[in-house]
Design an enzyme around this catalytic site. Structure first.
Site, PDB file in Angstrom:
ATOM      1  N   LYS A 119       0.856  -1.197   0.000  1.00 42.11           N
ATOM      2  CA  LYS A 119       0.000   0.000   0.000  1.00 42.11           C
ATOM      3  C   LYS A 119       0.880   1.231   0.000  1.00 42.11           C
ATOM      4  O   LYS A 119       2.052   1.171   0.423  1.00 42.11           O
ATOM      5  CB  LYS A 119      -0.869   0.022   1.253  1.00 42.11           C
TER       6      LYS A 119
HETATM    7  P1  NAD Z   1     -12.961   7.835  -2.086  1.00 43.53           P
HETATM    8  O1  NAD Z   1     -11.877   8.818  -2.122  1.00 43.53           O
HETATM    9  O2  NAD Z   1     -13.639   7.499  -3.358  1.00 43.53           O
HETATM   10  O3  NAD Z   1     -14.082   8.312  -1.035  1.00 43.53           O
HETATM   11  C1  NAD Z   1     -13.757   8.650   0.284  1.00 43.53           C
HETATM   12  C2  NAD Z   1     -14.995   9.200   0.969  1.00 43.53           C
HETATM   13  O4  NAD Z   1     -14.676   9.418   2.350  1.00 43.53           O
HETATM   14  C3  NAD Z   1     -15.474  10.541   0.416  1.00 43.53           C
HETATM   15  O5  NAD Z   1     -16.887  10.583   0.438  1.00 43.53           O
HETATM   16  C4  NAD Z   1     -14.916  11.539   1.435  1.00 43.53           C
HETATM   17  O6  NAD Z   1     -15.654  12.764   1.497  1.00 43.53           O
HETATM   18  C5  NAD Z   1     -15.069  10.739   2.704  1.00 43.53           C
HETATM   19  N1  NAD Z   1     -14.216  11.240   3.786  1.00 43.53           N
HETATM   20  C6  NAD Z   1     -12.916  11.635   3.702  1.00 43.53           C
HETATM   21  N2  NAD Z   1     -12.512  12.107   4.899  1.00 43.53           N
HETATM   22  C7  NAD Z   1     -13.558  11.974   5.741  1.00 43.53           C
HETATM   23  C8  NAD Z   1     -13.760  12.280   7.107  1.00 43.53           C
HETATM   24  N3  NAD Z   1     -12.781  12.794   7.855  1.00 43.53           N
HETATM   25  N4  NAD Z   1     -14.984  12.015   7.651  1.00 43.53           N
HETATM   26  C9  NAD Z   1     -15.971  11.490   6.906  1.00 43.53           C
HETATM   27  N5  NAD Z   1     -15.840  11.183   5.615  1.00 43.53           N
HETATM   28  C10 NAD Z   1     -14.648  11.430   5.031  1.00 43.53           C
HETATM   29  O7  NAD Z   1     -12.341   6.528  -1.397  1.00 43.53           O
HETATM   30  P2  NAD Z   1     -12.799   5.009  -1.585  1.00 43.53           P
HETATM   31  O8  NAD Z   1     -12.020   4.422  -2.680  1.00 43.53           O
HETATM   32  O9  NAD Z   1     -14.279   4.946  -1.589  1.00 43.53           O
HETATM   33  O10 NAD Z   1     -12.222   4.362  -0.237  1.00 43.53           O
HETATM   34  C11 NAD Z   1     -12.930   4.473   0.998  1.00 43.53           C
HETATM   35  C12 NAD Z   1     -12.373   3.451   1.983  1.00 43.53           C
HETATM   36  O11 NAD Z   1     -12.529   2.140   1.441  1.00 43.53           O
HETATM   37  C13 NAD Z   1     -10.889   3.577   2.310  1.00 43.53           C
HETATM   38  O12 NAD Z   1     -10.664   3.193   3.639  1.00 43.53           O
HETATM   39  C14 NAD Z   1     -10.239   2.582   1.374  1.00 43.53           C
HETATM   40  O13 NAD Z   1      -8.978   2.134   1.854  1.00 43.53           O
HETATM   41  C15 NAD Z   1     -11.270   1.480   1.417  1.00 43.53           C
HETATM   42  N6  NAD Z   1     -11.228   0.579   0.258  1.00 43.53           N
HETATM   43  C16 NAD Z   1     -11.346   1.057  -1.010  1.00 43.53           C
HETATM   44  C17 NAD Z   1     -11.348   0.164  -2.078  1.00 43.53           C
HETATM   45  C18 NAD Z   1     -11.562   0.615  -3.507  1.00 43.53           C
HETATM   46  O14 NAD Z   1     -11.680  -0.254  -4.376  1.00 43.53           O
HETATM   47  N7  NAD Z   1     -11.644   1.906  -3.791  1.00 43.53           N
HETATM   48  C19 NAD Z   1     -11.182  -1.199  -1.831  1.00 43.53           C
HETATM   49  C20 NAD Z   1     -11.076  -1.664  -0.525  1.00 43.53           C
HETATM   50  C21 NAD Z   1     -11.101  -0.756   0.513  1.00 43.53           C
END
Ligand code: NAD
Length: 434
Positions: A119
């Site tokens: 990561k």
């Molecule tokens: P993203 O950037 O698309 O979305 C992130 C969201 O979190 C946004 O709505 C943002 O406004 C919100 N956010 C950011 N800071 C915040 C805060 N302090 N309080 C509340 N909300 C907040 O990211 P994503 O790809 O959807 O990833 C979200 C989570 O899922 C992360 O922990 C990531 O590691 C995990 N994840 C993502 C994937 C993937 O395929 N994208 C896969 C597995 C896990």
């Protein structure tokens, strides 16, 4: 919002927040103790293989130069190439990269994939940069990483604030550093690309889809369904948005949302499509959405609901709010959203936790399909992808339940035991060089 004063006192006294790496290591140690993990293998797995920090310069649009800090941590590759996302956020540091890389090792292992865990990311608020600056930052970061990434060595993917477009820039930059005859063999250096640039149909929705499959498996295990269940969602980006779409398909009702701009609530339900249309015109934020009331952030996790889906950052559910949660289940869309202290409080309160390394594994499973598609020169359909993904997640849930009965333990520890066992086997069978 009623807060038990005795509990609140305890919260104030003990309010020493846990680091993310400390959290993942507590989870690992709990599982390692229970399964009596081989002591030599335990030493190897307790620390990442490689930690890369790069400082690299990028020219801003106004001609000035700024130095950025990028990270890539490669935790373990006993089962195959390192795999895991790149995050663009101010909270990216070595502790976060270490923790997230370690979770990836356990996630890919539990899912039965031929991958290890990695990561990384850049410590940056991407909202402060223009699109052309983000392109230069992404390309220069890729160049700085050089052959520390590679299609058979370490394969990044999107994470918080990184997009399919950025993955296409990474692929293009990496391929451009290879000789002309070699170039086309390197498209699978990264997954989560746009479909037109070698991406997979359905990769965009895979993590959110997987979160809902996990919840459907939980519901059927509890002899219930998602229909009519009320849920709250923290984070409505890639994971949260698609989870809300599939929750809607299954008849669940979204009553509260929190993102980086604030929190909103409507007990009658919030239509995810309407919210998303609003967000598109509001720089991606939910703030001031007309069909819900605004809510102070500290009340969010205490909202009346059946299900909580944290899909934003790590350590969001902690001692400050774990006592307030009303839901019967937490589906960890995010990585590490529940810290160690909150984990124990929730288990004591008989709230189910569907652990991240299973719950959000849909993304890396679909990334594996994309990697295979590129490697084998195939084109998969959306139906094939979602069907295969669902079947893999169901297998993981069965393994997790079985281990939880065998070891008489919670689902997170059971998932870790399953995941660690596979890596332990690889080490024990191969031995340690030399
Ligand atoms: P993203 O950037 O698309 O979305 C992130 C969201 O979190 C946004 O709505 C943002 O406004 C919100 N956010 C950011 N800071 C915040 C805060 N302090 N309080 C509340 N909300 C907040 O990211 P994503 O790809 O959807 O990833 C979200 C989570 O899922 C992360 O922990 C990531 O590691 C995990 N994840 C993502 C994937 C993937 O395929 N994208 C896969 C597995 C896990």
């Amino acid at each position: 919002m009623k807060i038990n004063p005795a509990k609140k006192m305890k919260v104030i006294k003990k309010n020493q927040k846990m680091g993310m790496y400390e959290n993942v290591m507590q989870q690992f140690n709990r599982a390692a103790d229970l399964m009596e993990l081989n002591p030599s293998v335990r030493k190897i797995l307790a620390i990442p293989n490689t930690e890369i920090v790069v400082n690299f310069p990028v020219k801003r649009d106004d001609g000035t130069v700024e130095i950025f800090k990028g990270y890539r941590v490669q935790h373990n590759n006993a089962l195959g190439p390192y795999k895991g996302g790149l995050r663009y956020h101010e909270t990216v540091d070595i502790d976060a990269a270490r923790a997230l890389a370690t979770w990836m090792t356990w996630k890919t292992s539990l899912a039965g994939l031929p991958y290890g865990g990695g990561k990384g990311g850049v410590q940056i608020n991407p909202k402060l940069y223009t699109n052309s600056e983000l392109e230069r930052i992404t390309r220069r970061f890729t160049y700085a990483l050089g052959d520390n990434i590679g299609p058979e060595h370490d394969i990044p993917a999107p994470d918080v604030n990184t997009t399919p477009q950025m993955m296409a820039w990474i692929a293009d930059t990496y391929m451009s550093t290879k000789s002309t005859s070699e170039r086309s063999k390197h498209a699978h250096v990264v997954t989560g690309k746009p479909v037109g640039a070698g991406g997979l149909e359905g990769r965009d929705r895979a993590t959110g889809f997987g979160v809902v499959i996990a919840l459907k498996e939980w519901a059927s295990h509890k002899n219930t369904t998602l229909k009519g269940k009320k849920y709250i969602l923290q984070g409505i980006g890639n994971v949260g948005y698609w989870a809300s779409i599939f929750m809607q398909e299954n008849g669940a009702i979204l009553v509260g949302v929190q993102d980086a701009s604030g929190s909103i609530y409507n007990a009658e339900g919030i239509n995810p499509d309407n919210l998303f249309t609003y967000m598109t015109d509001n720089r991606g934020f939910i703030k001031d959405f007309a069909h819900a009331e605004a809510l102070p952030n500290e009340f969010f996790f205490g909202l009346e609901c059946d299900i909580v889906i944290p899909a934003a950052l790590g350590n969001q559910i902690n001692e400050d709010n774990a006592y307030e949660i009303k839901a019967e289940v937490i589906a960890e869309g995010a990585n590490g959203p529940v810290d160690g202290a909150a984990n124990d409080i929730l288990l004591e309160r008989n709230i189910d936790i569907i652990p991240d390394i299973f719950c959000n594994s849909g993304g890396v499973i679909a990334s594996y399909f994309e990697w295979l598609q590129n490697r084998n020169g195939e084109m998969w359909t959306m139906e094939e992808v979602l069907e295969k993904l669902e079947s893999k997640m169901k297998i993981s849930f069965k393994k997790l339940l079985k281990a939880s009965v065998k070891y008489n333990t919670d689902w997170r520890t059971a998932a870790f035991i399953e995941a660690i066992s596979r890596v332990e086997q690889a080490y024990l069978q191969r031995g340690i060089f030399p």
